[in-house]
Scaffold this active site. Structure first.
Site: not given
Length: 104
Positions: A78-79
């Site tokens: 998610c990054d």
């Protein structure tokens, strides 16, 4: 743990992705300490080309890796900024698209 998912659920790409080691003894609930990797950032076109890697192959691998995580593994990174997606040359292997890597 993460690499186990690739080996079990996505063996075709498991040799082309790597999750750095986490140092749990140096981590807290607010700080994750991971292995340092000397590599090109995914958006550093010149460094990727110097490695003899085709940028289009990187795009295809990143796309396929994220799709595998979402649709097979049940989780996704998610990054995904450039400092978290690094490119290195896996010596002596064929790349995921069937061509031998340029080993200069």
């Amino acid at each position: 743990m993460y690499m186990d998912n690739f080996r079990k659920l996505s063996p075709r790409i498991a040799d082309y992705v790597y999750a750095p080691r986490v140092y749990w003894n140096l981590s807290t609930s607010k700080l994750l300490t991971m292995e340092y990797m000397e590599a090109a950032q995914v958006n550093d076109l010149k460094s990727i080309q110097r490695l003899g890697i085709q940028p289009g192959d990187v795009v295809k691998l990143v796309s396929e890796t994220f799709a595998e995580m979402m649709f097979k593994h049940g989780f996704v990174h998610c990054d995904p900024h450039a400092a978290n997606l690094l490119v290195i040359l896996a010596s002596g292997r064929r790349n995921i698209f069937g061509r031998r890597e340029n080993l200069s």
